[in-house]
Scaffold this active site. Structure first.
Site, short mmCIF file in Angstrom:
data_model
loop_
_atom_site.label_atom_id
_atom_site.label_comp_id
_atom_site.label_asym_id
_atom_site.label_seq_id
_atom_site.Cartn_x
_atom_site.Cartn_y
_atom_site.Cartn_z
CB ILE A 11 15.02 -5.40 87.63
CG1 ILE A 11 14.18 -5.59 88.91
CG2 ILE A 11 14.52 -4.22 86.81
CD1 ILE A 11 14.35 -4.50 89.94
CG ASP A 34 11.71 5.21 84.39
OD1 ASP A 34 10.69 4.51 84.42
OD2 ASP A 34 11.70 6.45 84.45
P1 ADP Z 1 18.99 6.28 88.60
O1 ADP Z 1 18.47 7.43 87.77
O2 ADP Z 1 18.18 6.06 89.87
O3 ADP Z 1 20.45 6.35 88.83
P2 ADP Z 1 19.35 4.25 86.52
O4 ADP Z 1 18.28 3.46 85.82
O5 ADP Z 1 20.16 5.18 85.69
O6 ADP Z 1 18.60 4.99 87.73
O7 ADP Z 1 20.32 3.24 87.25
C1 ADP Z 1 20.04 2.56 88.45
C2 ADP Z 1 20.76 1.23 88.44
O8 ADP Z 1 19.99 0.31 87.68
C3 ADP Z 1 22.14 1.25 87.81
O9 ADP Z 1 23.03 0.53 88.65
C4 ADP Z 1 21.93 0.56 86.47
O10 ADP Z 1 23.10 -0.15 86.04
C5 ADP Z 1 20.84 -0.41 86.82
N1 ADP Z 1 20.02 -0.93 85.71
C6 ADP Z 1 19.83 -0.44 84.47
N2 ADP Z 1 19.00 -1.23 83.76
C7 ADP Z 1 18.66 -2.27 84.58
C8 ADP Z 1 17.86 -3.45 84.45
N3 ADP Z 1 17.21 -3.71 83.32
N4 ADP Z 1 17.77 -4.29 85.51
C9 ADP Z 1 18.40 -4.03 86.68
N5 ADP Z 1 19.17 -2.94 86.86
C10 ADP Z 1 19.31 -2.08 85.83
#
Ligand code: ADP
Length: 170
Positions: A11, A34
């Site tokens: 993203i 994040d």
């Molecule tokens: P949460 O704490 O809301 O679960 P996470 O960041 O751990 O947030 O994960 C939310 C989703 O984002 C997961 O499906 C993860 O695989 C995905 N994710 C992690 N890094 C990225 C990225 N750089 N771009 C898009 N999605 C991502």
């Protein structure tokens, strides 16, 4: 007319008006998406998050709410931070997940954004089952009243992409 699109990828590499961050209540960064947003977006995002913590969000950003900051070095105008619920089998917290998508769209509309990219909120560290998270995400944005022209889901891995594809296209 709003189009809902799916992309498998990172993203932080998207060119859109608003990139949604699956943040935590502290707004001070974390792992997963994040961490990636703060790493690639640079210190301007964190600096604005700290201002929010010193002002309106002294006690943190509540679960299900959304707030915008600059997007720093990202190819976007804003990052919209929202806090997903931690999944629980004892308690139905899905209204908070729905609220994350709805509130992020509301903030984007208020800003005048036309394109937005969402990650799969709560489906990482917060443990939300992917198929259910995908269905709620798609249903919520589909029924939203928004002026956005594109709502893009950016799915990090093939499993997430498949779940969103099933939710969107059957
Ligand atoms: P949460 O704490 O809301 O679960 P996470 O960041 O751990 O947030 O994960 C939310 C989703 O984002 C997961 O499906 C993860 O695989 C995905 N994710 C992690 N890094 C990225 C990225 N750089 N771009 C898009 N999605 C991502």
């Amino acid at each position: 007319m709003t189009s809902i699109t799916l992309v498998q990828g990172d993203i932080t590499l998207q060119s859109v008006d608003a990139i949604v961050n699956a943040a935590n209540s502290t707004l001070l960064g974390g792992g997963g998406v994040d961490g990636a947003i703060h790493r690639r977006g640079g210190p301007a995002i964190l600096a604005e998050c700290k201002e929010l913590r010193a002002g309106q969000y002294r006690r943190g950003l509540p679960v299900g709410e959304a707030v915008a900051t600059t997007a720093g070095d990202l190819d976007a105008r804003w990052v919209i931070h929202t806090v997903g619920p931690v999944h629980s089998y004892d308690e139905d917290r899905s209204e908070f997940l729905v609220s994350c998508y709805r509130e992020s769209l509301r903030v984007a509309d208020d800003l005048g954004a036309t394109t937005i990219a969402f990650p799969a909120i709560s489906t990482g560290v917060y443990g939300w089952p992917m198929d259910d998270g995908a269905r709620r995400a798609v249903d919520t944005v589909r029924s939203a009243d928004t002026a956005l022209t594109e709502i893009r889901f950016v799915l990090f891995d093939p499993r997430a992409y498949r779940a969103f594809d099933k939710a969107l296209n059957g």
